[in-house]
Scaffold this motif. Structure first.
Motif, PDB file in Angstrom:
ATOM      1  N   ALA A 161      -2.634   3.077   9.669  1.00  0.00           N
ATOM      2  CA  ALA A 161      -2.085   2.032   8.797  1.00  0.00           C
ATOM      3  C   ALA A 161      -3.221   1.150   8.293  1.00  0.00           C
ATOM      4  O   ALA A 161      -3.985   0.601   9.100  1.00  0.00           O
ATOM      5  CB  ALA A 161      -1.065   1.188   9.557  1.00  0.00           C
ATOM      6  N   PRO A 162      -3.382   1.003   6.983  1.00  0.00           N
ATOM      7  CA  PRO A 162      -4.477   0.182   6.470  1.00  0.00           C
ATOM      8  C   PRO A 162      -4.214  -1.317   6.573  1.00  0.00           C
ATOM      9  O   PRO A 162      -5.150  -2.112   6.557  1.00  0.00           O
ATOM     10  CB  PRO A 162      -4.570   0.613   4.997  1.00  0.00           C
ATOM     11  CG  PRO A 162      -3.181   1.057   4.662  1.00  0.00           C
ATOM     12  CD  PRO A 162      -2.608   1.650   5.908  1.00  0.00           C
ATOM     13  N   ILE A 163      -2.946  -1.716   6.676  1.00  0.00           N
ATOM     14  CA  ILE A 163      -2.581  -3.129   6.794  1.00  0.00           C
ATOM     15  C   ILE A 163      -1.445  -3.259   7.809  1.00  0.00           C
ATOM     16  O   ILE A 163      -0.815  -2.265   8.187  1.00  0.00           O
ATOM     17  CB  ILE A 163      -2.127  -3.727   5.446  1.00  0.00           C
ATOM     18  CG1 ILE A 163      -0.892  -2.990   4.927  1.00  0.00           C
ATOM     19  CG2 ILE A 163      -3.255  -3.726   4.424  1.00  0.00           C
ATOM     20  CD1 ILE A 163      -0.270  -3.627   3.686  1.00  0.00           C
ATOM     21  N   THR A 164      -1.191  -4.484   8.233  1.00  0.00           N
ATOM     22  CA  THR A 164      -0.023  -4.771   9.064  1.00  0.00           C
ATOM     23  C   THR A 164       1.155  -5.051   8.140  1.00  0.00           C
ATOM     24  O   THR A 164       1.073  -5.900   7.248  1.00  0.00           O
ATOM     25  CB  THR A 164      -0.276  -5.986   9.964  1.00  0.00           C
ATOM     26  OG1 THR A 164      -1.350  -5.697  10.849  1.00  0.00           O
ATOM     27  CG2 THR A 164       0.960  -6.333  10.768  1.00  0.00           C
ATOM     28  N   GLN A 174       1.075  -2.173  12.999  1.00  0.00           N
ATOM     29  CA  GLN A 174      -0.136  -2.979  12.974  1.00  0.00           C
ATOM     30  C   GLN A 174      -1.267  -2.206  12.310  1.00  0.00           C
ATOM     31  O   GLN A 174      -1.268  -0.972  12.281  1.00  0.00           O
ATOM     32  CB  GLN A 174      -0.536  -3.374  14.388  1.00  0.00           C
ATOM     33  CG  GLN A 174       0.526  -4.151  15.147  1.00  0.00           C
ATOM     34  CD  GLN A 174       0.862  -5.477  14.504  1.00  0.00           C
ATOM     35  OE1 GLN A 174      -0.026  -6.193  14.038  1.00  0.00           O
ATOM     36  NE2 GLN A 174       2.146  -5.810  14.467  1.00  0.00           N
ATOM     37  N   LYS A 175      -2.214  -2.953  11.793  1.00  0.00           N
ATOM     38  CA  LYS A 175      -3.357  -2.316  11.152  1.00  0.00           C
ATOM     39  C   LYS A 175      -4.071  -1.417  12.155  1.00  0.00           C
ATOM     40  O   LYS A 175      -4.398  -1.837  13.268  1.00  0.00           O
ATOM     41  CB  LYS A 175      -4.317  -3.376  10.630  1.00  0.00           C
ATOM     42  CG  LYS A 175      -5.529  -2.806   9.911  1.00  0.00           C
ATOM     43  CD  LYS A 175      -6.419  -3.912   9.370  1.00  0.00           C
ATOM     44  CE  LYS A 175      -7.623  -3.337   8.648  1.00  0.00           C
ATOM     45  NZ  LYS A 175      -8.504  -4.401   8.107  1.00  0.00           N
ATOM     46  N   GLN A 191       3.313  -5.727   3.244  1.00  0.00           N
ATOM     47  CA  GLN A 191       3.022  -6.882   4.100  1.00  0.00           C
ATOM     48  C   GLN A 191       4.155  -7.894   3.978  1.00  0.00           C
ATOM     49  O   GLN A 191       4.533  -8.296   2.881  1.00  0.00           O
ATOM     50  CB  GLN A 191       1.693  -7.522   3.709  1.00  0.00           C
ATOM     51  CG  GLN A 191       1.348  -8.743   4.547  1.00  0.00           C
ATOM     52  CD  GLN A 191      -0.003  -9.319   4.184  1.00  0.00           C
ATOM     53  OE1 GLN A 191      -0.952  -8.589   3.929  1.00  0.00           O
ATOM     54  NE2 GLN A 191      -0.091 -10.631   4.164  1.00  0.00           N
ATOM     55  N   ASP A 202       0.838  -1.205   0.000  1.00  0.00           N
ATOM     56  CA  ASP A 202       0.000   0.000   0.000  1.00  0.00           C
ATOM     57  C   ASP A 202       0.869   1.250   0.000  1.00  0.00           C
ATOM     58  O   ASP A 202       1.791   1.381   0.809  1.00  0.00           O
ATOM     59  CB  ASP A 202      -0.902   0.035   1.239  1.00  0.00           C
ATOM     60  CG  ASP A 202      -2.036  -0.975   1.135  1.00  0.00           C
ATOM     61  OD1 ASP A 202      -2.202  -1.554   0.050  1.00  0.00           O
ATOM     62  OD2 ASP A 202      -2.732  -1.184   2.147  1.00  0.00           O
TER      63      ASP A 202
END
Length: 434
Positions: free
Chosen positions: A215-218, A125-126, A245, A103
Motif C-alpha cells: 500500500a503506497p498510502i494509509t 496502513q502504508k 485517504q 491512488d
C-alpha cells in the motif's frame, strides 16, 4: 185554629244525615295552622334560593366584566430569556468531499496475479502487502543477470592484471607502449560491460520487487478490480484497486466572488478560518475543519471561487464525493444580546416581541436584529439581557394581555394561591338565617 209554634233556627253546617261540623273546633284549627307553617317554610326556602342564585349570577357577571377589562384569565405561554453571548458570522457555500490522496494501484510488471492480501473495505496502513504477482520469471532473469555480471567481472579482473604487468615491462623496453595502451582500453571496455551487467541485475531485482505490491498510502481500500489467477499487465488502465485517504480529508467548495475579499483579508493577516460541514439538509453538523487553500482564479460562468478546507475524519463522518453544505466563519461577535429566534415576531411594518413585564402582562416592543445563527439571533436594540419574551402562544396575545409564562430552560415557578377563591360555606341549621 191553633197557631204553630215558631221553628227553631237552622244549623249553619248541616250535612246529610243530620250531622253537624263545628268550624271552630280545636282539632280543625290545629290542622290549618300546620299547613300555614309548611307553606311559609316553603316560601322562605324558595326566596332564599332565589336570593342566592341572584348573588351568584351578579358575582359571575361582575367577574366577567372585571376579567374582560383586565385581559381575562392568564394565557399559558412559553417564554425565552434574552442573554449575553457570542455569535459567529458565516459565509455559506456548497461543496463535495474530496480526498487529499487517491491512488489507483496498478501492476508495474506482467504476470499472473497469485494472491490478494487485504479485505475489501478495510483500512490499510502504508507498506501493508496488497497483491502478489508470480515472481518466478523475474527470479530467473535475476539469476541470468547475476551470472553475466560474474563472468564479465572475471574478465575485467584478468585485464587489470595484464595492464599492471605491461606497466612494469614498458619501462624495461620488454613490450612496446602500444601493447600497454591496448590493454588499458580493454580494461575500460570490461569496466563498461560490468556496469551494464550490474544494471541488468538491479533491473531484475526491481522487477522482482514489483511482484510484491504494498500500500503506497494509509487509506480505505475499495472493491478489488482483478481476481487472483488473472494475468495482469503493466499497460492495463483500470488498475487493481483504489485506495482513498480518509483522515485527514478535504472538502472543495465554492463561495461567491463577493465574499472573497473578506476571506483573503483574514488569510493574509495570518488568521485561521474555521469551516463547518453540514449534511445535505443543512441540519446536522458533520465536522469542523480549517480553510487551507483558495484557488487562483474565479469561475466567470458562475461568479464563484473554489476553496479547499481540511478536516480531521477519524470517525469517517465525511465520505469521498459526498455533497455537503459549508459555512466559513469570517467574524466572531462577542458579548452581544442573544434571543431565541422563535420569540421574534414580524409584520409588514416592524420586527417586534411580546415583552413580559413584572406584573405578568405583555407589551409590544420593537427590536432591531443582526446576525442569525442556528436558533439564536443577535438583538442590536430593544432588549436587555434578562428580558423575557413570549416564544410560543403569541397568537393569543394583545397589548396588556395577562400571561402565565414558563421560561424555556428554567424550572417552573410555584403558583401562588388565588386570593379570589370563595370561602367555604358555613353549615346552618334548617330554618336558620342564611
Amino acid at each position: 185554629m191553633t197557631p204553630h209554634p215558631p221553628a227553631p233556627d237552622a244549623a249553619p253546617d248541616a250535612v246529610p244525615g243530620g250531622a253537624k261540623a263545628d268550624a271552630s273546633s280545636p282539632r280543625r284549627r290545629s290542622r290549618r295552622g300546620w299547613w300555614i307553617v309548611i307553606l311559609l317554610l316553603l316560601a322562605a326556602a324558595c326566596g332564599y334560593e332565589y336570593w342566592r342564585s341572584g348573588r351568584t349570577t351578579a358575582s359571575a357577571t361582575s367577574d366577567a366584566k372585571a376579567g374582560k377589562k383586565g385581559g381575562g384569565d392568564a394565557v399559558p405561554v412559553v417564554g425565552a430569556r434574552a442573554r449575553k453571548g457570542n455569535i459567529g458570522v458565516y459565509d455559506p457555500g456548497l461543496g463535495n468531499v474530496t480526498p487529499i490522496y487517491t491512488d489507483t494501484i496498478k501492476s508495474r510488471v506482467d504476470g499472473q496475479l497469485m494472491s490478494v492480501r487485504y479485505k475489501e473495505g478495510e483500512v490499510v496502513q502504508k507498506g501493508d502487502p496488497l497483491f502478489e504477482i508470480d515472481p518466478k520469471p523475474y527470479e530467473a532473469l535475476l539469476a541470468q543477470a547475476e551470472g553475466q555480471l560474474a563472468r564479465d567481472q572475471a574478465l575485467l579482473a584478468n585485464a587489470r592484471i595484464d595492464q599492471a604487468r605491461y606497466e612494469t615491462l614498458v619501462p624495461q623496453k620488454a613490450v612496446p607502449e602500444q601493447t600497454l595502451a591496448t590493454q588499458k582500453a580493454l580494461v575500460a571496455q570490461y569496466e563498461g560491460v560490468v556496469r551494464t551487467d550490474q544494471g541488468q541485475v538491479d533491473a531484475a531485482k526491481v522487477n522482482l520487487d514489483y511482484c510484491h505490491i504494498p500500500a503506497p498510502i494509509t487509506g480505505l481500500v475499495g472493491l478489488r478490480l482483478v481476481d487472483p489467477g488473472n494475468i495482469v499487465h503493466a499497460a492495463d488502465t483500470n488498475g487493481l484497486v483504489v485506495i482513498t485517504q480518509m483522515d485527514p480529508i478535504s472538502v472543495i467548495f465554492t463561495l461567491s466572488e463577493d465574499l472573497l475579499p473578506a476571506v483573503l483579508q483574514k488569510m493574509r493577516a495570518g488568521q485561521t478560518l474555521e469551516v463547518d460541514a453540514y449534511d445535505r439538509n443543512n441540519t446536522k453538523k458533520l465536522s469542523q475543519g480549517t480553510l487551507t487553500t483558495v484557488d487562483n482564479e474565479i469561475d466567470q460562468t458562475t461568479g464563484t471561487v473554489r476553496m479547499r478546507a481540511t478536516f480531521s475524519n477519524k470517525d469517517f463522518s465525511l465520505f469521498p464525493s459526498q455533497f455537503v453544505n459549508v459555512r466559513v466563519l469570517v467574524q466572531q461577535k462577542n458579548g452581544v444580546v442573544l434571543l431565541n429566534t422563535a420569540g421574534i415576531q414580524r409584520n409588514s411594518n416592524a420586527t417586534f416581541v411580546y415583552l413580559v413585564q413584572p406584573d405578568s402582562t405583555v407589551t409590544l416592543r420593537n427590536i432591531q436584529v443582526g446576525t442569525t445563527e442556528g436558533d439564536d439571533t443577535e438583538i442590536t436594540s430593544g432588549l436587555e439581557p434578562g428580558d423575557v419574551v413570549v416564544m410560543t402562544g403569541a397568537d393569543k396575545l394583545q397589548e396588556g394581555s395577562k400571561v402565565n409564562v414558563q421560561v424555556l430552560g428554567e424550572a417552573p415557578q410555584a403558583k401562588p394561591p388565588s386570593k379570589s377563591a370563595p370561602a367555604p360555606a358555613k353549615a346552618t341549621a334548617p330554618g336558620g338565617k342564611g
